[in-house]
Design a protein around this motif. Structure first.
Motif, PDB file in Angstrom:
ATOM      1  N   SER A  71       0.502  -1.349   0.195  1.00 41.31           N
ATOM      2  CA  SER A  71      -0.201   0.233   0.311  1.00 41.31           C
ATOM      3  C   SER A  71       0.755   1.699  -0.399  1.00 41.31           C
ATOM      4  CB  SER A  71      -0.786  -0.259   1.395  1.00 41.31           C
ATOM      5  OG  SER A  71      -0.373   0.508   2.510  1.00 41.31           O
ATOM      6  N   VAL A  72       0.318   2.647   0.065  1.00 46.59           N
ATOM      7  CA  VAL A  72       1.028   3.651   0.340  1.00 46.59           C
ATOM      8  C   VAL A  72       1.947   4.147   1.084  1.00 46.59           C
ATOM      9  CG1 VAL A  72       1.153   5.944  -0.154  1.00 46.59           C
ATOM     10  CG2 VAL A  72      -0.197   4.384  -2.299  1.00 46.59           C
ATOM     11  N   ASN A  73       0.445   3.382   2.467  1.00 42.76           N
ATOM     12  CA  ASN A  73       0.894   3.544   3.404  1.00 42.76           C
ATOM     13  C   ASN A  73       2.644   3.391   4.525  1.00 42.76           C
ATOM     14  OD1 ASN A  73      -1.199   5.825   4.321  1.00 42.76           O
ATOM     15  ND2 ASN A  73      -2.546   4.067   4.798  1.00 42.76           N
ATOM     16  N   ALA A  74       2.330   2.245   3.339  1.00 44.50           N
ATOM     17  CA  ALA A  74       4.019   1.072   3.630  1.00 44.50           C
ATOM     18  C   ALA A  74       4.876   1.827   3.118  1.00 44.50           C
ATOM     19  CB  ALA A  74       3.259  -0.555   3.037  1.00 44.50           C
ATOM     20  N   LEU A  75       4.701   1.864   1.472  1.00 35.37           N
ATOM     21  CA  LEU A  75       5.639   2.490   1.111  1.00 35.37           C
ATOM     22  C   LEU A  75       6.181   3.705   2.142  1.00 35.37           C
ATOM     23  CD1 LEU A  75       7.633   3.574  -0.718  1.00 35.37           C
ATOM     24  CD2 LEU A  75       5.893   4.693  -2.230  1.00 35.37           C
ATOM     25  N   ILE A  76       4.947   4.481   2.863  1.00 34.02           N
ATOM     26  CA  ILE A  76       5.659   5.667   3.268  1.00 34.02           C
ATOM     27  C   ILE A  76       5.967   5.788   4.670  1.00 34.02           C
ATOM     28  CG2 ILE A  76       4.409   8.052   4.530  1.00 34.02           C
ATOM     29  CD1 ILE A  76       1.918   8.126   2.264  1.00 34.02           C
ATOM     30  N   ALA A  77       5.755   4.515   5.844  1.00 34.56           N
ATOM     31  CA  ALA A  77       6.284   4.320   6.639  1.00 34.56           C
ATOM     32  C   ALA A  77       7.965   3.873   6.355  1.00 34.56           C
ATOM     33  CB  ALA A  77       5.367   2.460   6.845  1.00 34.56           C
ATOM     34  N   ARG A  78       8.523   2.886   4.814  1.00 33.81           N
ATOM     35  CA  ARG A  78       9.151   2.885   4.315  1.00 33.81           C
ATOM     36  C   ARG A  78      10.687   3.462   4.568  1.00 33.81           C
ATOM     37  NH1 ARG A  78      12.062  -1.528   1.200  1.00 33.81           N
ATOM     38  NH2 ARG A  78      10.790  -2.914   2.504  1.00 33.81           N
ATOM     39  N   ILE A  79       9.968   4.933   3.712  1.00 31.00           N
ATOM     40  CA  ILE A  79      10.249   6.058   3.900  1.00 31.00           C
ATOM     41  C   ILE A  79      11.112   6.393   5.139  1.00 31.00           C
ATOM     42  CG2 ILE A  79      10.419   8.757   2.989  1.00 31.00           C
ATOM     43  CD1 ILE A  79       8.330   7.204   0.273  1.00 31.00           C
ATOM     44  N   ARG A  80       9.930   6.803   5.914  1.00 30.80           N
ATOM     45  CA  ARG A  80      10.045   8.036   7.428  1.00 30.80           C
ATOM     46  C   ARG A  80      11.048   6.267   7.736  1.00 30.80           C
ATOM     47  NH1 ARG A  80       3.836   8.597   8.603  1.00 30.80           N
ATOM     48  NH2 ARG A  80       3.696   9.723   7.607  1.00 30.80           N
ATOM     49  N   ALA A  81      11.415   4.840   8.279  1.00 34.69           N
ATOM     50  CA  ALA A  81      12.107   4.635   8.696  1.00 34.69           C
ATOM     51  C   ALA A  81      13.625   4.678   8.197  1.00 34.69           C
ATOM     52  CB  ALA A  81      11.912   3.034   8.455  1.00 34.69           C
ATOM     53  N   TYR A  82      13.572   4.943   6.697  1.00 33.53           N
ATOM     54  CA  TYR A  82      15.056   5.592   6.267  1.00 33.53           C
ATOM     55  C   TYR A  82      15.360   6.335   6.174  1.00 33.53           C
ATOM     56  CZ  TYR A  82      18.669   5.729   2.598  1.00 33.53           C
ATOM     57  OH  TYR A  82      19.960   5.619   1.781  1.00 33.53           O
ATOM     58  N   VAL A  83      14.246   7.734   7.044  1.00 36.83           N
ATOM     59  CA  VAL A  83      15.532   9.242   7.255  1.00 36.83           C
ATOM     60  C   VAL A  83      15.415   9.014   8.436  1.00 36.83           C
ATOM     61  CG1 VAL A  83      14.353  11.312   7.328  1.00 36.83           C
ATOM     62  CG2 VAL A  83      13.766  10.164   5.733  1.00 36.83           C
ATOM     63  N   GLU A  84      15.071   8.702   9.164  1.00 39.58           N
ATOM     64  CA  GLU A  84      15.227   7.859  10.644  1.00 39.58           C
ATOM     65  C   GLU A  84      16.268   7.766  10.854  1.00 39.58           C
ATOM     66  OE1 GLU A  84      13.329   5.956  15.147  1.00 39.58           O
ATOM     67  OE2 GLU A  84      11.887   6.507  13.181  1.00 39.58           O
ATOM     68  N   HIS A  85      16.477   6.330  10.339  1.00 37.63           N
ATOM     69  CA  HIS A  85      17.801   5.789  10.147  1.00 37.63           C
ATOM     70  C   HIS A  85      19.201   6.273   9.921  1.00 37.63           C
ATOM     71  CE1 HIS A  85      20.619   1.993  10.456  1.00 37.63           C
ATOM     72  NE2 HIS A  85      20.758   2.785   8.905  1.00 37.63           N
ATOM     73  N   TRP A  86      18.763   6.766   8.803  1.00 36.89           N
ATOM     74  CA  TRP A  86      19.676   7.714   8.288  1.00 36.89           C
ATOM     75  C   TRP A  86      20.090   9.212   8.951  1.00 36.89           C
ATOM     76  CZ3 TRP A  86      22.475   9.156   3.814  1.00 36.89           C
ATOM     77  CH2 TRP A  86      23.286   9.825   3.417  1.00 36.89           C
ATOM     78  N   ASN A  87      19.227   9.573  10.185  1.00 33.31           N
ATOM     79  CA  ASN A  87      19.986  10.931  11.052  1.00 33.31           C
ATOM     80  C   ASN A  87      20.371  10.629  12.049  1.00 33.31           C
ATOM     81  OD1 ASN A  87      18.097  13.113   9.080  1.00 33.31           O
ATOM     82  ND2 ASN A  87      16.484  12.751   9.602  1.00 33.31           N
ATOM     83  N   THR A  88      20.149   8.807  12.300  1.00 32.82           N
ATOM     84  CA  THR A  88      20.746   8.652  13.611  1.00 32.82           C
ATOM     85  C   THR A  88      22.453   8.876  13.316  1.00 32.82           C
ATOM     86  OG1 THR A  88      20.958   5.912  12.923  1.00 32.82           O
ATOM     87  CG2 THR A  88      19.073   6.874  14.146  1.00 32.82           C
ATOM     88  N   ASP A  89      23.057   8.743  12.054  1.00 37.37           N
ATOM     89  CA  ASP A  89      24.747   9.036  11.982  1.00 37.37           C
ATOM     90  C   ASP A  89      24.935   9.480  11.104  1.00 37.37           C
ATOM     91  OD1 ASP A  89      27.028   8.202  12.592  1.00 37.37           O
ATOM     92  OD2 ASP A  89      27.020   6.459  11.021  1.00 37.37           O
ATOM     93  N   ALA A  90      24.127  10.289  10.755  1.00 37.87           N
ATOM     94  CA  ALA A  90      24.345  11.958   9.633  1.00 37.87           C
ATOM     95  C   ALA A  90      25.552  11.964   9.497  1.00 37.87           C
ATOM     96  CB  ALA A  90      22.841  12.410   9.489  1.00 37.87           C
TER      97      ALA A  90
END
Length: 364
Positions: A313-332
């Motif tokens: 679903s689109v919501n699943a895609l958005i959840a993946r994007i949010r998870a990636y951004v959160e992971h990125w920002n832990t060690d940006a």
């Protein structure tokens, strides 16, 4: 390995073409199968080749595109193409395709077709691919340097690069852009071949569940990313995201690098900027998205989280994007920009000079 949609379509066209030898078609299948995530030994068995052969053609394709799938023959007669047409191909290969073509970059097939239409000379894509290989040209690769026709190109380059290399003291520099129509694809498991041939039969490659528009802002100084997904790409959506992106930096001078889309300069955006004089927009030259640092981050999230993902679903895609951004920002970490405005402008002048010389040689 990962392929763009255009690369996948081009490889499938090679497989289905009557003008391509069986050997080249098999090599194209090998590349496609590997891009689907199959194991090397399974691909080797399907193609009837050894593991080193699989590695060879995948490596050749990654380095040279379709041209790398041709057998590099020594000697033999060359295709008789007039010198002026040969020069014309080389000149065009070093520039962006004309606007009327609607292309972002050249493929060997598109170039051959364009030459046939404009010069009236039949040229095969094999010839174009060989010519590119001989001159070490790779216009099929994304990220090829692009000449901008913006009359304020030099001024804008100096402005944006100046922010990267020497930002105002205490100010924040944000690189903002949108990745539009990101698709939520639910990929199905391909069926195995049903015979000893190399033709695959499958039900569906994927099922589309809709799209979202990804807005992102990169803090050039820290590497931190702020992102948001919106159903439509509108001036209202952009303004909502701009407010979100600058909110963590309240009280500071904020410089925003972005391209000059109509959605970035609506009356509502201009009115908001008047009420927030601490925010200044800096526009990249027309046709020069490569100067916007957020494009590098878009390339990373596309390769690492979106392109080969499975989303129900689109919501699943958005959840993946949010998870990636959160992971990125832990060690940006910020991207390091090294090219000065002078170096970029010198490269542009050098490229323009060489293109003009090739065109002049072509007209003789």
């Amino acid at each position: 390995m990962e392929l763009t949609q255009e690369q996948t379509a081009e490889l499938r066209a090679v497989i289905n073409s009557r003008d391509v030898s069986g050997a080249v078609a098999t090599r194209a299948r090998i590349v496609l199968w590997m891009a689907e995530g199959r194991r090397r030994k399974d691909v080797a068995a399907l193609a009837g080749v050894s593991l080193p052969t699989v590695d060879r053609w995948v490596g050749r394709y990654e380095a040279e595109g379709l041209a790398g799938l041709e057998e590099q023959k020594r000697g033999g007669p060359r295709q008789q193409v007039p010198a002026r047409v040969r020069a014309r191909i080389l000149a065009l290969s070093r520039t962006s395709p004309p606007a009327e073509t609607g292309l972002s970059h050249w493929s060997s097939r598109q170039m051959a077709g364009y030459i046939r239409r404009t010069e009236g000379v039949p040229v095969s894509w094999h010839y174009v691919a060989r010519l590119w290989r001989e001159h070490d040209l790779k216009p099929h690769l994304q990220g090829t340097f692009k000449l901008s026709k913006d009359p304020r190109f030099a001024e804008k380059v100096a402005d944006v690069v100046g922010l990267y290399l020497d930002p105002p003291a205490g100010a924040v520099v944000l690189s903002i852009d949108e990745k539009t129509q990101v698709q939520a694809l639910d990929r199905t498991q391909p069926m195995l071949p049903i015979d000893f041939g190399l033709t695959e039969k499958r039900t569906h490659d994927y099922v589309r569940h809709g799209t979202t528009n990804l807005f992102a802002a990169l803090d050039v100084g820290t590497g931190q990313v702020t992102a948001g997904c919106y159903p439509r790409r509108t001036g209202e959506a952009f303004l909502a995201f701009l407010r979100k992106a600058v909110k963590p930096h309240a009280g500071k001078q904020i410089h925003v690098v972005l391209d000059n889309l109509s959605t970035h300069t609506t009356p509502e955006v201009k009115a908001w900027l008047e009420r927030n004089p601490n925010v200044t927009l800096h526009f990249t030259p027309v046709g020069s998205s490569w100067i916007n640092q957020i494009e590098t981050w878009f390339g990373l999230i596309t390769r690492q989280a979106i392109r080969r993902g499975t989303f129900t679903s689109v919501n699943a895609l958005i959840a993946r994007i949010r998870a990636y951004v959160e992971h990125w920002n832990t060690d940006a970490k910020p991207f390091v920009w090294t090219a000065t405005a002078g170096q970029i402008l010198a490269k542009v002048r050098w490229t323009e000079t060489n293109v003009k010389q090739l065109v002049a040689d072509n007209s003789k």
